[in-house]
Scaffold this motif. Structure first.
Motif, PDB file in Angstrom:
ATOM      1  N   THR A   1     -28.676 -55.010 -18.889  1.00 28.52           N
ATOM      2  CA  THR A   1     -27.733 -54.147 -19.609  1.00 28.52           C
ATOM      3  C   THR A   1     -28.373 -52.934 -20.280  1.00 28.52           C
ATOM      4  O   THR A   1     -27.658 -51.976 -20.594  1.00 28.52           O
ATOM      5  CB  THR A   1     -26.983 -54.957 -20.686  1.00 28.52           C
ATOM      6  N   ILE A   2     -29.673 -52.941 -20.517  1.00 30.35           N
ATOM      7  CA  ILE A   2     -30.287 -51.841 -21.273  1.00 30.35           C
ATOM      8  C   ILE A   2     -30.165 -50.521 -20.517  1.00 30.35           C
ATOM      9  O   ILE A   2     -29.652 -49.521 -21.048  1.00 30.35           O
ATOM     10  CB  ILE A   2     -31.761 -52.157 -21.587  1.00 30.35           C
ATOM     11  N   LEU A   3     -30.640 -50.490 -19.294  1.00 24.96           N
ATOM     12  CA  LEU A   3     -30.623 -49.235 -18.535  1.00 24.96           C
ATOM     13  C   LEU A   3     -29.207 -48.748 -18.245  1.00 24.96           C
ATOM     14  O   LEU A   3     -28.905 -47.563 -18.465  1.00 24.96           O
ATOM     15  CB  LEU A   3     -31.425 -49.401 -17.240  1.00 24.96           C
ATOM     16  N   PRO A   4     -28.302 -49.602 -17.761  1.00 25.33           N
ATOM     17  CA  PRO A   4     -26.919 -49.107 -17.568  1.00 25.33           C
ATOM     18  C   PRO A   4     -26.270 -48.608 -18.849  1.00 25.33           C
ATOM     19  O   PRO A   4     -25.545 -47.612 -18.837  1.00 25.33           O
ATOM     20  CB  PRO A   4     -26.187 -50.321 -16.998  1.00 25.33           C
ATOM     21  N   ALA A   5     -26.526 -49.284 -19.977  1.00 19.27           N
ATOM     22  CA  ALA A   5     -25.924 -48.846 -21.236  1.00 19.27           C
ATOM     23  C   ALA A   5     -26.441 -47.476 -21.643  1.00 19.27           C
ATOM     24  O   ALA A   5     -25.669 -46.610 -22.087  1.00 19.27           O
ATOM     25  CB  ALA A   5     -26.217 -49.866 -22.335  1.00 19.27           C
TER      26      ALA A   5
ATOM     27  N   VAL B   1     -28.070 -59.573 -28.121  1.00 17.62           N
ATOM     28  CA  VAL B   1     -28.282 -58.372 -27.318  1.00 17.62           C
ATOM     29  C   VAL B   1     -27.220 -57.322 -27.631  1.00 17.62           C
ATOM     30  O   VAL B   1     -27.507 -56.121 -27.669  1.00 17.62           O
ATOM     31  CB  VAL B   1     -28.287 -58.730 -25.819  1.00 17.62           C
ATOM     32  N   ALA B   2     -25.991 -57.750 -27.876  1.00 18.28           N
ATOM     33  CA  ALA B   2     -24.924 -56.796 -28.185  1.00 18.28           C
ATOM     34  C   ALA B   2     -25.224 -56.033 -29.473  1.00 18.28           C
ATOM     35  O   ALA B   2     -25.039 -54.810 -29.543  1.00 18.28           O
ATOM     36  CB  ALA B   2     -23.585 -57.521 -28.296  1.00 18.28           C
ATOM     37  N   VAL B   3     -25.713 -56.740 -30.497  1.00 22.40           N
ATOM     38  CA  VAL B   3     -26.028 -56.073 -31.772  1.00 22.40           C
ATOM     39  C   VAL B   3     -27.168 -55.080 -31.598  1.00 22.40           C
ATOM     40  O   VAL B   3     -27.102 -53.934 -32.069  1.00 22.40           O
ATOM     41  CB  VAL B   3     -26.361 -57.122 -32.843  1.00 22.40           C
ATOM     42  N   LEU B   4     -28.223 -55.495 -30.914  1.00 20.39           N
ATOM     43  CA  LEU B   4     -29.371 -54.602 -30.743  1.00 20.39           C
ATOM     44  C   LEU B   4     -29.051 -53.451 -29.799  1.00 20.39           C
ATOM     45  O   LEU B   4     -29.468 -52.308 -30.033  1.00 20.39           O
ATOM     46  CB  LEU B   4     -30.567 -55.404 -30.214  1.00 20.39           C
ATOM     47  N   LEU B   5     -28.312 -53.751 -28.749  1.00 16.70           N
ATOM     48  CA  LEU B   5     -27.981 -52.706 -27.784  1.00 16.70           C
ATOM     49  C   LEU B   5     -27.011 -51.689 -28.365  1.00 16.70           C
ATOM     50  O   LEU B   5     -27.005 -50.524 -27.957  1.00 16.70           O
ATOM     51  CB  LEU B   5     -27.391 -53.349 -26.529  1.00 16.70           C
ATOM     52  N   ASN B   6     -26.207 -52.107 -29.320  1.00 18.70           N
ATOM     53  CA  ASN B   6     -25.280 -51.174 -29.949  1.00 18.70           C
ATOM     54  C   ASN B   6     -26.026 -50.058 -30.680  1.00 18.70           C
ATOM     55  O   ASN B   6     -25.596 -48.895 -30.663  1.00 18.70           O
ATOM     56  CB  ASN B   6     -24.385 -51.922 -30.930  1.00 18.70           C
ATOM     57  N   GLY B   7     -27.137 -50.386 -31.317  1.00 15.80           N
ATOM     58  CA  GLY B   7     -27.940 -49.354 -31.965  1.00 15.80           C
ATOM     59  C   GLY B   7     -28.504 -48.360 -30.959  1.00 15.80           C
ATOM     60  O   GLY B   7     -28.498 -47.140 -31.204  1.00 15.80           O
TER      61      GLY B   7
ATOM     62  N   ALA C   1     -19.758 -55.038 -32.319  1.00 13.99           N
ATOM     63  CA  ALA C   1     -20.654 -55.453 -31.241  1.00 13.99           C
ATOM     64  C   ALA C   1     -20.928 -56.955 -31.299  1.00 13.99           C
ATOM     65  O   ALA C   1     -20.958 -57.633 -30.264  1.00 13.99           O
ATOM     66  CB  ALA C   1     -21.958 -54.661 -31.316  1.00 13.99           C
ATOM     67  N   LEU C   2     -21.122 -57.482 -32.502  1.00 15.60           N
ATOM     68  CA  LEU C   2     -21.363 -58.921 -32.652  1.00 15.60           C
ATOM     69  C   LEU C   2     -20.161 -59.733 -32.181  1.00 15.60           C
ATOM     70  O   LEU C   2     -20.303 -60.703 -31.425  1.00 15.60           O
ATOM     71  CB  LEU C   2     -21.682 -59.227 -34.115  1.00 15.60           C
ATOM     72  N   ILE C   3     -18.966 -59.341 -32.606  1.00 11.83           N
ATOM     73  CA  ILE C   3     -17.756 -60.076 -32.213  1.00 11.83           C
ATOM     74  C   ILE C   3     -17.493 -59.922 -30.719  1.00 11.83           C
ATOM     75  O   ILE C   3     -17.108 -60.886 -30.039  1.00 11.83           O
ATOM     76  CB  ILE C   3     -16.559 -59.589 -33.040  1.00 11.83           C
ATOM     77  N   PHE C   4     -17.702 -58.729 -30.184  1.00  8.08           N
ATOM     78  CA  PHE C   4     -17.482 -58.514 -28.756  1.00  8.08           C
ATOM     79  C   PHE C   4     -18.458 -59.331 -27.919  1.00  8.08           C
ATOM     80  O   PHE C   4     -18.097 -59.865 -26.864  1.00  8.08           O
ATOM     81  CB  PHE C   4     -17.613 -57.035 -28.426  1.00  8.08           C
ATOM     82  N   GLY C   5     -19.715 -59.421 -28.378  1.00  8.34           N
ATOM     83  CA  GLY C   5     -20.669 -60.262 -27.667  1.00  8.34           C
ATOM     84  C   GLY C   5     -20.280 -61.729 -27.694  1.00  8.34           C
ATOM     85  O   GLY C   5     -20.450 -62.450 -26.704  1.00  8.34           O
TER      86      GLY C   5
END
Length: 282
Positions: free
Chosen positions: A72-76, A171-177, A222-226
């Protein structure tokens, strides 16, 4: 020589017997969505209880965390650049028509941090990682691995589901930043370079309109969505129907259900946030 034993006539199947029994009717199909919704919430409660049980599957959590992050990192990052650019261009064009071009930076950055970034992260996690989680659990289910684990006294929820749900949330919390930073930089570049905006005005409007709760609500979303993406993927993976074809159908259903829930929950969270947190300067 012994006489052959009499052959008993075959008994009707249990389902047919229940159907033919007087005063009994099969469950209505209208109740199926409600039943599945209840099972989904029951799985969420079971996961919440299993989080605090020991032993915690640290190795499984690390492996799932790395897998979710790697897909998910690169696509995001690639999606957030044009997304932030589109928001900046659209907001910049609108503010220019209204004569408030100095507020372009604040408006576009708030749109990215509060709305775009959590949704981008959740959609990518549900589409890339959630589908893989659902397919993995579904294949284990049809191979009866989960039933074997239950026979041996091992909880599949604690062993398999909890590490995956925690991995999607982390991952959702960290990737959101990351998405927020990349989207903001993309909006800044397109607004300053392509629309001849002023860098000082862009940053000044951002500091004038933005506040820390805007970042907090983005991380909370992001946390809830994850959590939603992980729970839905695990639920559909644990309940496939029809063998291997059912696993493929469950993967498609998990992605669609997650998308629908994400937009509904996002609307509710945004409405609550706007009612609780007053705008800066209001």
């Amino acid at each position: 020589m012994t006489a052959p034993l009499p052959v008993r006539p075959p008994e009707p199947a249990a389902e047919e017997a229940r159907k033919e029994a007087p005063g009994q009717r099969p469950p209505s199909r209208l109740l199926a969505p409600l039943r599945q919704t209840g099972q989904l919430f029951a799985l969420a409660l079971a996961v919440a209880r299993a989080v605090f049980r020991r032993p915690f599957q640290v190795r499984e959590f690390i492996e799932q965390f790395w897998f979710v992050a790697s897909v998910t990192i690169l696509p995001a990052a690639l999606v957030s650049i044009p997304f932030g650019a589109v928001i900046a261009l659209q907001v910049g064009s609108l503010t220019e028509q209204l004569g408030a071009q100095s507020f372009t930076g604040g408006a576009s950055v708030l749109a990215v941090i509060q709305q775009a970034s959590p949704l981008i992260v959740a959609l990518l996690i549900a589409g890339a990682a959630g589908s893989a989680i659902c397919a993995d659990l579904g294949s284990r289910k049809i191979r009866e691995e989960l039933d074997a684990m239950e026979v041996m006294g091992v909880s599949p929820i604690q062993r398999l589901v909890v590490p995956r749900v925690l991995a999607t949330m982390s991952v959702a919390v960290l990737l959101n930043g990351l998405v927020s930073v990349v989207g903001t930089l993309g909006g800044y570049f397109f607004n300053v370079i392509m629309q001849d905006g002023t860098p000082g005005a862009y940053l000044a409007s951002f500091s004038a309109l933005a506040q820390l709760p805007d970042l907090y609500v983005g991380e909370l979303k992001a946390l809830i969505f994850g959590l939603i993406a992980g729970i839905v993927a695990a639920y559909r993976g644990l309940n496939p129907r029809g063998g291997p074809k059912g696993v493929g159908d469950a993967v498609n259903q998990s992605v669609v259900i997650t998308f629908m829930l994400l937009f509904a929950v996002n609307m509710v969270l945004t409405a609550i946030y706007l009612q609780i947190v007053p705008p800066k300067g209001g």
